[in-house]
Design a protein around this motif. Structure first.
Motif, short mmCIF file in Angstrom:
data_model
loop_
_atom_site.label_atom_id
_atom_site.label_comp_id
_atom_site.label_asym_id
_atom_site.label_seq_id
_atom_site.Cartn_x
_atom_site.Cartn_y
_atom_site.Cartn_z
N LEU A 1 43.24 46.10 7.24
CA LEU A 1 42.72 44.76 7.32
C LEU A 1 41.37 44.84 8.00
O LEU A 1 40.54 44.14 7.42
N LEU A 2 41.05 45.72 8.83
CA LEU A 2 39.80 46.02 9.12
C LEU A 2 38.72 46.39 8.23
O LEU A 2 37.46 46.01 8.20
N ALA A 3 39.28 47.17 7.53
CA ALA A 3 38.47 47.72 6.46
C ALA A 3 38.08 46.53 5.49
O ALA A 3 36.65 46.59 4.99
N LEU A 4 39.06 45.86 5.33
CA LEU A 4 38.71 44.86 4.25
C LEU A 4 37.92 43.63 4.88
O LEU A 4 36.87 42.96 4.32
N PHE A 5 38.19 43.18 5.99
CA PHE A 5 37.67 42.19 6.87
C PHE A 5 36.98 42.73 8.24
O PHE A 5 37.67 42.83 9.28
N PRO A 6 35.84 43.35 8.05
CA PRO A 6 35.42 44.11 9.26
C PRO A 6 34.74 43.15 10.28
O PRO A 6 33.90 43.62 11.30
N ARG A 7 34.70 41.93 10.22
CA ARG A 7 33.84 41.04 11.13
C ARG A 7 34.23 41.32 12.38
O ARG A 7 33.55 41.26 13.24
N PRO A 8 35.49 41.37 12.76
CA PRO A 8 35.79 41.69 14.23
C PRO A 8 35.10 42.78 14.79
O PRO A 8 35.10 42.65 16.00
N LEU A 9 35.00 43.53 14.05
CA LEU A 9 34.27 44.95 14.71
C LEU A 9 32.91 44.41 15.13
O LEU A 9 32.36 45.01 16.32
N VAL A 10 32.09 43.54 14.42
CA VAL A 10 30.83 43.08 14.85
C VAL A 10 31.14 42.45 16.13
O VAL A 10 30.20 42.51 17.15
N TRP A 11 32.26 41.50 16.28
CA TRP A 11 32.39 40.90 17.57
C TRP A 11 32.62 41.83 18.77
O TRP A 11 32.17 41.38 19.70
N LEU A 12 33.09 42.80 18.49
CA LEU A 12 33.44 43.86 19.51
C LEU A 12 32.20 44.89 19.62
O LEU A 12 32.27 45.80 20.26
N HIS A 13 31.11 44.52 18.87
CA HIS A 13 30.04 45.22 19.07
C HIS A 13 30.24 46.81 18.67
O HIS A 13 29.38 47.79 18.99
N ILE A 14 30.93 46.95 17.69
CA ILE A 14 31.01 48.31 17.09
C ILE A 14 30.34 48.08 15.93
O ILE A 14 30.27 47.25 14.99
N PRO A 15 29.11 49.21 15.88
CA PRO A 15 28.16 48.91 14.64
C PRO A 15 28.80 49.45 13.29
O PRO A 15 29.84 50.13 13.37
N LEU A 16 28.41 48.68 12.24
CA LEU A 16 29.02 49.01 11.03
C LEU A 16 28.33 50.29 10.29
O LEU A 16 28.73 50.58 9.53
N ILE A 17 26.91 50.43 10.77
CA ILE A 17 26.34 51.41 10.27
C ILE A 17 25.96 52.35 11.38
O ILE A 17 25.30 51.82 12.44
N TRP A 18 25.91 53.63 11.35
CA TRP A 18 25.45 54.60 12.10
C TRP A 18 25.33 55.97 11.53
O TRP A 18 25.44 56.21 10.38
N PHE A 19 24.74 56.82 12.46
CA PHE A 19 24.27 58.14 11.84
C PHE A 19 24.80 59.10 12.38
O PHE A 19 25.04 59.39 13.77
N ALA A 20 25.23 60.37 11.86
CA ALA A 20 25.84 61.53 12.25
C ALA A 20 25.21 62.76 11.46
O ALA A 20 25.26 62.50 10.26
N PHE A 21 24.58 63.61 12.38
CA PHE A 21 23.91 64.70 11.69
C PHE A 21 22.85 64.34 10.83
O PHE A 21 22.82 64.96 9.56
N GLY A 22 22.24 63.18 10.80
CA GLY A 22 21.25 62.60 9.96
C GLY A 22 21.81 61.92 8.72
O GLY A 22 21.08 61.80 7.89
N VAL A 23 22.99 61.89 8.65
CA VAL A 23 23.55 60.93 7.51
C VAL A 23 24.01 59.92 7.94
O VAL A 23 24.74 59.54 8.93
N GLN A 24 23.79 58.87 7.20
CA GLN A 24 24.23 57.65 7.55
C GLN A 24 25.74 57.26 7.05
O GLN A 24 26.28 57.56 6.27
N ILE A 25 26.37 56.93 8.14
CA ILE A 25 27.89 56.55 7.93
C ILE A 25 28.20 55.26 8.18
O ILE A 25 27.66 54.50 8.99
#
Lengths: 124, 700
Positions: free
Chosen positions: B415-439
């Protein structure tokens, strides 16, 4: 052993009028009638208004009836009989006409040649 | 081009745009570029509304001042067209501006935020540029984040386009890096070394109406085009492409895992068709593969235009429907038919609404349709579809707590993968970087769900195997019980020669027969069939045979015996019944028959006409009519079950009564062999009986 793929059972409910103008509930069965057809059969039966005393079962599009399917038809006819409903049937192949007679179902439904004859066969 | 009402694609696209925007601004602030900007400030040029740049080996963002006008006119491509009365538009990101989708900085709102809130269709940007410095070939690098398609004119000449402008309503695509080389003739216009060269750029944009509801501030450019040395621009273009590919290639991992899981699930379903959870999980995983592949193709290629993009919400509904059914079956909620009807109805309604909008109202193309009642209805149905998983989760947890927790975890992640809006509300970034790669967080969720699905499949299969093994053991025991209850053949009683064959179908069936001696030296022959199969049928056969043997000791007539059996079976058949024919034969060949809905026996190949009534177990109080016959010496009686007449061949054709009557003249071995060869579907039981005597010899 050759097992046939099973066709989905469907029931379409129509309304017709008897000669005296009273309503007839026409249950048009299609596909295979087997042990898995219970919900569909009884669902269709339940769609007919309780006030309708005359029913016609249309088997012309039924491909196959196995013994469990026969059991369901018997149950349906028993339910109709208990509710004091009259049932006429048509569209059965000669094979299944014989099966119906063999299991004594001709005492609970009259086997007619076609829909017009079935509807005309209700005499109150 | 903006995602058509879908979060997944918007986030995927914007994730790529984010990286590429960073790259673009990095390019702009290289030391060389800064130095050139200073040079521009000191340049002496003739026009006031123009950009003055000095190029080295770099590219420079063309932030403006651009001239902007909505509408369309071919004359606006002309280098000499006077655009002084056009609106001036600066493409420098406003301070504190953020991308409404990702919350990232550096976002430039489109023309709808700059005084044209309702403008859709065509609009033009024009910029007069004076280029000093290096006189090599120049190239224009266009931003990836645009709405939606554009044509690039340089000094009145068309350089190329992003989108297909050959049709009345241009075909547009998801934003991609584009590079346009300026003709060498433009570079050669230099009058003298060091003098500024004039380039007039005109960008003809087309934005589809649906963007108005899919983005808060759509319209044209969301980043500045960049102009510079063709060599450097090409290098940046290649870099942008490779970053885009690298970013999205990561999505091939969950796609591959979903593909693997889907194929595994369908294989397991082929092995065990009773567990429909494998079918639905397979369908869900493969529809996910289809959806993700389609989306990635739309982002990375120009294979899928806005015309085809309507398929994506349809695919998404398909994915949602398959997953909901998978969880519905997984949690064993079959008895909640209303829930299944709700899932089917909402999915079908949603698909119908999407098709209606696309086909009849030009969804995405017609502004009225984009805001109309059909669209509102579609969004409302989507909302309801989003609530169904919560209902499944609630009832599923109550139904199967033990297994439920494993599936519930997957369902929540899905459900979160399909509707990720709650993650934004929880201040979880939708885009981040690990070892120089965008995840992308969504990518991680997709990956975990796909791996979790594989794990669930393995667990389910193990459980299914255990249950199946247990059932097989029970079935084997039931078959053994049934075999011990059926008489061994051949049997011989004085005056009669008897033979029987019983060939069960794949499952434990409901055939039964008994041949018992009477006190008068005659025989009692009983043959019948319980409707249904499996353990329940086997147990009913046990009950019938036990009762039959008890009643047989009382030397009852066939009719009375059937009445007694019927009385005892009533209300014990759970909607089923048992057919049975009963014959009592005296030593002098007198036979009395009664029939409870069973196939009549054949006497010397002729069907015996015996009155019949309802099978046993349905209603009480049936008086089974008896009729008497004579079996002459040497005559042959054949009793059989419906496994013969209801044998079916590959075409679905029944063996039938006519062929059975002819076959009844053959030996019982031949009767059985013929029916099996034709297509056995049910148990087959045949009992043959010859009254010994001096008449013509008969064969069994």
């Amino acid at each position: 052993m050759t097992m046939q793929p099973q066709l989905i059972t469907r029931v379409h409910v129509d309304q017709a009028k008897a000669g005296d103008g009273s309503p007839i509930g026409v249950l048009r069965f299609s596909g295979d009638i087997t042990s898995t057809s219970r919900d569909v059969l009884f669902g269709g039966y339940a769609e007919v208004p309780a006030t309708t005393r005359k029913l016609v079962f249309d088997f012309s599009k039924v491909e196959y009836l196995n013994s469990s399917g026969i059991a369901l038809v018997i149950e349906l006819l028993m339910a109709a009989n208990k509710a004091d409903r009259k049932v006429q049937s048509f569209g059965l192949s000669p094979h299944f006409q014989k099966v119906f007679i063999m299991v004594g179902l001709n005492k609970y439904t009259h086997l007619q040649a076609d829909e017009a004859t079935a509807c005309a066969a209700f005499v109150d | 081009m903006t995602a058509n009402g879908n979060v997944f694609c918007t986030h995927l696209r914007k994730a790529g745009i984010y990286v590429l925007t960073l790259l673009a601004w990095t390019a702009a602030i290289t030391p060389g570029a800064s130095a050139q900007t200073r040079t521009v400030a000191s340049a002496s040029v003739p026009a006031s509304n123009a950009l003055h740049i000095t190029l080295g080996q770099a590219i420079v963002p063309l932030t403006g001042p651009w001239k902007f006008h909505t509408g369309d006119n071919p004359r606006w491509a002309d280098a000499n067209f006077n655009d002084e009365d056009w609106q001036t538009m600066d493409l420098t990101p406003p301070a504190g501006s953020v991308d409404p989708g990702l919350g990232t900085s550096g976002y430039i709102p489109g023309w709808t935020a700059k005084g044209h809130p309702e403008a859709v269709g065509y609009a033009w940007y024009r910029l007069r540029v004076y280029v000093s410095g290096d006189s090599g070939q120049l190239a224009l690098l266009m931003p990836i984040d645009v709405d939606d398609g554009y044509q690039v004119y340089c000094n009145g000449h068309l350089l190329g386009a992003f989108g297909d402008f050959s049709v009345q309503r241009p075909r547009t695509y998801y934003g991609q890096p584009m590079i346009f080389r300026l003709p060498l003739a433009t570079a050669d216009e230099t009058a003298a070394p060091g003098a500024a060269r004039e380039i007039v750029l005109a960008l003809r944009f087309y934005m589809k109406p649906a963007d108005l509801i899919e983005d808060p501030t759509p319209g044209g450019l969301h980043g500045p085009p960049q102009l510079g040395s063709a060599v450097v621009a090409q290098a940046y273009y290649t870099l942008q492409r490779s970053v885009l590919a690298r970013t999205y290639n990561l999505y091939s991992i969950p796609i591959l895992v979903f593909l693997l899981a889907g194929l595994a699930a369908l294989t397991l379903y082929m092995l065990d068709r009773r567990d429909r959870v494998f079918l639905w999980l397979g369908a869900a995983a493969l529809s996910n593969v289809l959806y993700m592949t389609f989306t990635l193709s739309a982002i990375l290629t120009t294979l899928i235009s806005d015309r085809l993009i309507i398929l994506r919400p349809l695919l998404l509904t398909l994915v949602l429907w398959a997953w909901l059914m998978a969880w519905y079956v997984w949690f064993d909620l079959g008895q909640m038919r209303w829930l299944r009807r709700l899932i089917y109805s909402l999915a079908a309604l949603q698909m119908a609404l999407q098709i209606i909008q696309a086909m009849f109202f030009g969804r995405g193309m017609n502004p009225a349709a984009s805001f109309g009642p059909w669209d509102i209805a579609s969004r409302a149905v989507n909302l309801l579809l989003g609530l169904v998983p919560l209902i499944i989760l609630y009832y599923g947890w109550r139904q199967r707590k033990r297994e439920g927790k494993w599936a519930a975890f997957a369902l929540i992640l899905f459900l979160l993968a399909l509707f990720p809006r709650p993650l934004v509300w929880l201040h979880i970034p939708l885009i981040w970087f690990a070892f120089g790669v965008q995840i992308s967080t969504r990518l991680v969720l997709e990956l975990v769900v796909s791996l979790w699905l594989l794990l669930l499949l393995i667990l389910r299969f193990q459980l299914s195997q255990q249950v199946q093994q247990q059932l097989q053991n029970e079935m084997h025991q039931a078959q053994q019980i049934q075999q011990t209850l059926l008489p061994e053949a051949p049997a011989t009683l004085p005056g009669f020669h008897i033979e029987s064959m019983y060939r069960p179908a794949a499952e434990v069936g409901g055939d039964f027969f008994q041949i018992l001696p009477s006190t008068d030296g005659g025989l009692l022959v009983v043959i019948g069939d319980v409707s249904g199969k499996g353990l329940r049928a086997a147990m009913l056969v046990s009950l019938i045979i036990g009762t039959l043997r008890t009643l047989a000791e009382q030397d009852l007539s066939p009719g009375k015996l059937l009445e007694g059996l019927n009385r005892r079976l009533h209300k014990r058949m759970e909607g089923g019944f048992a057919t049975c024919v009963c014959a009592r034969i005296t030593p002098d060949g007198k036979m009395t028959l009664a029939n409870a809905g069973h196939l009549a026996p054949y006497l010397d190949g002729v069907e015996v006409e015996v009155p019949t009534d309802l099978p046993m177990g349905i209603i009480t109080g049936i008086d089974y009519e008896e009729r008497s016959y004579v079996v002459p010496p040497g005559s042959r009686l054949v009793f059989m079950t419906d496994g013969i007449v209801e044998a079916r061949n590959k075409n679905g054709e029944l063996y039938g009564f006519d062929r059975t009557a002819i076959l009844a003249r053959e030996t019982i071995a031949e009767i059985v062999r013929t029916a099996q060869h034709f297509g056995q579907e049910d148990d087959i039981t045949v009992v043959g009986l010859i009254r010994e005597g001096s008449s013509a010899p008969a064969h069994i």
